[in-house]
Motif scaffolding. Structure first.
Motif, PDB file in Angstrom:
ATOM      1  N   THR A 221      -3.374   2.285  -4.483  1.00 31.40           N
ATOM      2  CA  THR A 221      -4.618   2.218  -4.919  1.00 31.40           C
ATOM      3  C   THR A 221      -5.196   1.919  -6.182  1.00 31.40           C
ATOM      4  OG1 THR A 221      -3.992   4.363  -3.158  1.00 31.40           O
ATOM      5  CG2 THR A 221      -5.805   3.952  -4.097  1.00 31.40           C
ATOM      6  N   TYR A 222      -6.193   1.168  -5.590  1.00 32.39           N
ATOM      7  CA  TYR A 222      -6.781   0.137  -7.156  1.00 32.39           C
ATOM      8  C   TYR A 222      -7.990   0.954  -6.310  1.00 32.39           C
ATOM      9  CZ  TYR A 222      -6.987  -3.815  -3.946  1.00 32.39           C
ATOM     10  OH  TYR A 222      -7.034  -4.689  -2.949  1.00 32.39           O
ATOM     11  N   PRO A 223      -8.767   0.535  -7.176  1.00 29.10           N
ATOM     12  CA  PRO A 223     -10.757   0.018  -7.120  1.00 29.10           C
ATOM     13  C   PRO A 223     -10.574  -1.211  -7.117  1.00 29.10           C
ATOM     14  CG  PRO A 223     -10.285   0.261 -10.183  1.00 29.10           C
ATOM     15  CD  PRO A 223      -8.657   0.329  -9.154  1.00 29.10           C
ATOM     16  N   ILE A 224     -12.469  -0.982  -6.538  1.00 30.23           N
ATOM     17  CA  ILE A 224     -13.233  -1.846  -6.929  1.00 30.23           C
ATOM     18  C   ILE A 224     -14.709  -2.014  -7.005  1.00 30.23           C
ATOM     19  CG2 ILE A 224     -13.203  -1.358  -3.993  1.00 30.23           C
ATOM     20  CD1 ILE A 224     -12.471  -4.973  -5.681  1.00 30.23           C
ATOM     21  N   ASP A 303      -6.792   0.123  -0.023  1.00 32.82           N
ATOM     22  CA  ASP A 303      -5.222   0.310  -0.541  1.00 32.82           C
ATOM     23  C   ASP A 303      -4.450  -1.293  -0.167  1.00 32.82           C
ATOM     24  OD1 ASP A 303      -6.522   0.446   1.677  1.00 32.82           O
ATOM     25  OD2 ASP A 303      -4.658   0.749   2.650  1.00 32.82           O
ATOM     26  N   ALA A 304      -2.720  -1.443  -0.816  1.00 31.39           N
ATOM     27  CA  ALA A 304      -2.204  -2.400  -0.458  1.00 31.39           C
ATOM     28  C   ALA A 304      -1.219  -2.419  -0.209  1.00 31.39           C
ATOM     29  CB  ALA A 304      -2.696  -3.367  -1.970  1.00 31.39           C
ATOM     30  N   GLY A 305      -0.437  -2.967   0.520  1.00 33.94           N
ATOM     31  CA  GLY A 305       1.274  -3.387   0.408  1.00 33.94           C
ATOM     32  C   GLY A 305       1.868  -4.047  -0.130  1.00 33.94           C
ATOM     33  N   PRO A 306       3.219  -3.924  -0.624  1.00 36.74           N
ATOM     34  CA  PRO A 306       3.935  -4.696  -1.078  1.00 36.74           C
ATOM     35  C   PRO A 306       4.091  -6.124  -2.101  1.00 36.74           C
ATOM     36  CG  PRO A 306       5.404  -3.303  -0.224  1.00 36.74           C
ATOM     37  CD  PRO A 306       4.109  -3.100   0.986  1.00 36.74           C
ATOM     38  N   ASP A 307       3.230  -6.611  -0.640  1.00 36.51           N
ATOM     39  CA  ASP A 307       3.416  -8.360  -0.296  1.00 36.51           C
ATOM     40  C   ASP A 307       2.211  -7.953  -0.422  1.00 36.51           C
ATOM     41  OD1 ASP A 307       2.803  -7.745   2.236  1.00 36.51           O
ATOM     42  OD2 ASP A 307       3.986  -9.591   2.776  1.00 36.51           O
ATOM     43  N   GLY A 308       0.722  -7.156  -0.792  1.00 32.52           N
ATOM     44  CA  GLY A 308      -0.165  -7.894  -0.483  1.00 32.52           C
ATOM     45  C   GLY A 308      -1.390  -7.881   1.017  1.00 32.52           C
ATOM     46  N   THR A 309      -0.067  -7.258   2.005  1.00 30.04           N
ATOM     47  CA  THR A 309      -0.702  -7.116   3.723  1.00 30.04           C
ATOM     48  C   THR A 309      -0.111  -6.196   4.586  1.00 30.04           C
ATOM     49  OG1 THR A 309       1.988  -8.143   4.460  1.00 30.04           O
ATOM     50  CG2 THR A 309       0.285  -9.744   3.793  1.00 30.04           C
ATOM     51  N   GLY A 310      -1.100  -6.290   4.938  1.00 33.41           N
ATOM     52  CA  GLY A 310      -1.209  -4.905   5.670  1.00 33.41           C
ATOM     53  C   GLY A 310       0.418  -4.391   6.626  1.00 33.41           C
ATOM     54  N   LEU A 311       0.713  -2.787   6.578  1.00 43.10           N
ATOM     55  CA  LEU A 311       1.596  -2.358   7.199  1.00 43.10           C
ATOM     56  C   LEU A 311       1.432  -1.618   8.314  1.00 43.10           C
ATOM     57  CD1 LEU A 311       3.149  -0.808   3.191  1.00 43.10           C
ATOM     58  CD2 LEU A 311       4.343  -2.643   4.449  1.00 43.10           C
ATOM     59  N   ILE A 312       2.442  -2.268  10.047  1.00 39.63           N
ATOM     60  CA  ILE A 312       2.000  -1.361  10.914  1.00 39.63           C
ATOM     61  C   ILE A 312       3.362  -1.189  11.411  1.00 39.63           C
ATOM     62  CG2 ILE A 312       0.696  -1.655  13.119  1.00 39.63           C
ATOM     63  CD1 ILE A 312      -0.805  -3.686  12.270  1.00 39.63           C
ATOM     64  N   GLY A 313       3.403  -0.117  11.900  1.00 36.13           N
ATOM     65  CA  GLY A 313       4.783   0.396  11.960  1.00 36.13           C
ATOM     66  C   GLY A 313       4.701   2.013  12.569  1.00 36.13           C
ATOM     67  N   ARG A 314       6.346   2.034  12.401  1.00 39.25           N
ATOM     68  CA  ARG A 314       6.435   3.770  12.202  1.00 39.25           C
ATOM     69  C   ARG A 314       7.512   4.381  11.520  1.00 39.25           C
ATOM     70  NH1 ARG A 314       9.379   6.371  17.800  1.00 39.25           N
ATOM     71  NH2 ARG A 314       9.567   7.405  16.602  1.00 39.25           N
ATOM     72  N   PHE A 321       3.661   7.294  12.587  1.00 40.79           N
ATOM     73  CA  PHE A 321       2.508   6.170  12.736  1.00 40.79           C
ATOM     74  C   PHE A 321       2.334   5.427  11.201  1.00 40.79           C
ATOM     75  CE2 PHE A 321       5.130   6.889  16.888  1.00 40.79           C
ATOM     76  CZ  PHE A 321       5.174   5.737  17.264  1.00 40.79           C
ATOM     77  N   TYR A 322       1.693   4.138  11.025  1.00 41.02           N
ATOM     78  CA  TYR A 322       0.869   4.248   9.897  1.00 41.02           C
ATOM     79  C   TYR A 322       0.771   2.540  10.534  1.00 41.02           C
ATOM     80  CZ  TYR A 322       5.677   1.944   8.482  1.00 41.02           C
ATOM     81  OH  TYR A 322       6.864   1.429   9.466  1.00 41.02           O
ATOM     82  N   ALA A 323      -1.044   2.249   9.754  1.00 38.13           N
ATOM     83  CA  ALA A 323      -1.377   1.499  10.121  1.00 38.13           C
ATOM     84  C   ALA A 323      -2.398   1.470   8.308  1.00 38.13           C
ATOM     85  CB  ALA A 323      -2.216   0.873  10.596  1.00 38.13           C
ATOM     86  N   ALA A 324      -1.521   0.513   7.271  1.00 41.07           N
ATOM     87  CA  ALA A 324      -2.525   0.839   5.582  1.00 41.07           C
ATOM     88  C   ALA A 324      -2.006   0.128   5.049  1.00 41.07           C
ATOM     89  CB  ALA A 324      -1.857   2.157   4.770  1.00 41.07           C
ATOM     90  N   GLY A 325      -2.559  -0.701   3.730  1.00 44.47           N
ATOM     91  CA  GLY A 325      -2.584  -1.272   2.744  1.00 44.47           C
ATOM     92  C   GLY A 325      -2.796  -2.398   3.489  1.00 44.47           C
ATOM     93  N   PHE A 326      -4.064  -2.951   3.435  1.00 42.03           N
ATOM     94  CA  PHE A 326      -4.930  -4.381   4.191  1.00 42.03           C
ATOM     95  C   PHE A 326      -5.638  -4.959   3.007  1.00 42.03           C
ATOM     96  CE2 PHE A 326      -4.399  -1.290   8.068  1.00 42.03           C
ATOM     97  CZ  PHE A 326      -3.985  -2.600   8.965  1.00 42.03           C
ATOM     98  N   SER A 327      -5.354  -3.901   1.792  1.00 40.03           N
ATOM     99  CA  SER A 327      -6.013  -4.544   0.537  1.00 40.03           C
ATOM    100  C   SER A 327      -7.664  -4.910   0.641  1.00 40.03           C
ATOM    101  CB  SER A 327      -5.240  -6.232   0.263  1.00 40.03           C
ATOM    102  OG  SER A 327      -3.856  -6.159  -0.049  1.00 40.03           O
ATOM    103  N   GLY A 328      -8.535  -4.821   1.871  1.00 36.88           N
ATOM    104  CA  GLY A 328      -9.689  -4.420   2.035  1.00 36.88           C
ATOM    105  C   GLY A 328     -10.442  -5.385   3.015  1.00 36.88           C
ATOM    106  N   GLN A 329      -9.518  -6.156   3.660  1.00 40.28           N
ATOM    107  CA  GLN A 329      -8.823  -7.050   4.306  1.00 40.28           C
ATOM    108  C   GLN A 329      -8.621  -6.053   6.345  1.00 40.28           C
ATOM    109  OE1 GLN A 329     -10.308  -9.324   3.983  1.00 40.28           O
ATOM    110  NE2 GLN A 329     -10.150  -9.577   1.742  1.00 40.28           N
ATOM    111  N   GLY A 330      -8.911  -5.117   6.413  1.00 40.17           N
ATOM    112  CA  GLY A 330      -8.783  -4.560   7.128  1.00 40.17           C
ATOM    113  C   GLY A 330      -9.752  -4.529   8.144  1.00 40.17           C
ATOM    114  N   LEU A 331     -10.997  -4.402   7.707  1.00 38.91           N
ATOM    115  CA  LEU A 331     -12.597  -4.773   8.608  1.00 38.91           C
ATOM    116  C   LEU A 331     -12.068  -6.857   9.075  1.00 38.91           C
ATOM    117  CD1 LEU A 331     -15.752  -4.128   8.691  1.00 38.91           C
ATOM    118  CD2 LEU A 331     -16.069  -6.354   7.133  1.00 38.91           C
ATOM    119  N   CYS A 332     -11.029  -7.111   8.923  1.00 38.83           N
ATOM    120  CA  CYS A 332     -10.865  -9.035   9.694  1.00 38.83           C
ATOM    121  C   CYS A 332     -10.203  -8.864  10.265  1.00 38.83           C
ATOM    122  CB  CYS A 332     -10.329  -8.956   8.171  1.00 38.83           C
ATOM    123  SG  CYS A 332     -11.914  -9.798   7.085  1.00 38.83           S
TER     124      CYS A 332
END
Length: 358
Positions: A221-224, A303-314, A321-332
């Motif tokens: 997690t990082y501030p913006i 919230d950011a995943g290890p490579d800056g892309t979202g994590l979706i899985g179980r 299950f999880y859907a997280a780490g979208f680095s501010g691009q979850g909107l898209c």
């Protein structure tokens, strides 16, 4: 507030764009669904974005594929949910200042287009035509993607939440999760509920929520912070969302002012030093804005995943299950994320875009 149900098939934790999308898709698929939000709907990362939907993500056609899928859903959003999004086409311009950036674009353009992304390389003069505030001498070339729209993120959350409730989902706000037992019992200050499936879509709090279930979710997690300029002396045209590839400086029109972001202060950098660095880069890239006063806009956390892309899985051994780490691009990506999680929960279909936890 009404008591929580004793049990549910699916429990979604997080009431932002991704969580409400998941709840809507599950409920519409006939899954008994409860959504819990620690604050108000859309009050986390969804409230800290620049409010632009786009499909082009430099160097990341996998995210582009999800964004293209999501954009189609957003164009049908009002008809589906009855909630208008106020979409305004603005386009997305990425300014290149170094030759290797242009070469990287050319190497990846075919993969972007194969993912359905509409993007092309334009000259410096064309970039200035698209964004007249740019100084042409500071531009080598640019990537132009016309499929980008200013929108109201809060309307997306409202629309999905209302559609989820219409389909039978239970939505509870001001209900933080305080514990998750191995048998799927989830604890809150309002009581406990047993869930057949727990889905973490908690954005900046995703790692904390996962840890309650003894799951190690590799998100940080990082501030913006986003800033607003004074209103320029001359009326502004509608500018495209414009990203300076070398520094991450991005701007877009915001009513009669300009919304600005450029990451965050470095580990050993004060906010004042960061502001000076941002102001210098702003004046260099956009000479007409040199010296313009900057004001606090809004801030939040992503919230950011290890490579800056979202994590979706179980999780491999439990119904988490999880859907997280979208680095501010979850909107898209929220509509596609909701569809992928629904398919994973309902049909056990694998997620091809993101791997499961090991």
């Amino acid at each position: 507030m009404n008591a929580l149900p004793e049990r549910t098939d699916a429990l979604v934790i997080g009431g932002g764009v991704v969580g409400t999308s998941i709840a809507c898709h599950l409920a519409e698929a006939g899954v008994a669904t409860v959504l819990l939000e620690r604050g108000t709907l859309g009050s986390g990362a969804s409230a800290a974005t620049a409010g632009v939907l786009r499909t082009y993500f430099p160097g990341d056609p996998r995210t582009g594929e999800l964004a293209v899928r999501s954009m189609a859903a957003y164009h049908a959003f009002t008809e589906r949910t009855g909630t208008p999004l106020g979409l305004e086409r603005v386009g997305f311009l990425v300014v290149f200042t170094e030759e290797h950036q242009v070469e990287e674009f050319r190497r990846t353009q075919a993969a972007q287009q194969a993912a359905g992304v509409d993007v092309e390389l334009v000259t410096a003069s064309e970039a200035v035509r698209l964004n007249p505030l740019l100084g042409e001498r500071a531009v080598l070339a640019a990537a132009w993607s016309p499929e980008a729209y200013a929108c109201d993120p809060a309307a997306i959350v409202r629309g999905y939440a209302a559609a989820a409730q219409q389909a039978g989902a239970v939505v509870r706000t001001e209900t933080p999760v305080t514990g998750i037992d191995p048998d799927g019992r989830v604890h809150t200050p309002a009581g406990s509920i047993r869930a057949g499936t727990v889905i973490c879509a908690a954005g900046p709090w995703a790692g904390t929520v996962a840890s309650l279930a003894d799951v190690d979710l590799p998100v940080t997690t990082y501030p913006i912070e986003l800033l607003l300029t004074d209103a320029p002396a001359a009326p502004l045209p509608t500018l495209p969302m414009t990203l300076h590839a070398s520094t991450g400086l991005r701007i877009r029109t915001w009513k009669d002012r300009i919304l600005i972001g450029m990451g965050r202060p470095g580990p050993d950098e004060s906010r004042q030093a960061w502001l000076r660095r941002l102001s210098h880069q702003l004046g260099t890239t956009y000479p007409a804005l040199d010296g313009i006063r900057l004001h606090r806009g809004w801030s939040g956390a992503f919230d950011a995943g290890p490579d800056g892309t979202g994590l979706i899985g179980r999780h491999p051994s439990r119904p988490f299950f999880y859907a997280a780490g979208f680095s501010g691009q979850g909107l898209c990506q929220a509509p596609a994320a909701g569809e992928l999680v629904r398919d994973l929960v309902v049909d056990g279909q694998p997620v091809h875009h993101r791997g499961d936890l090991s």
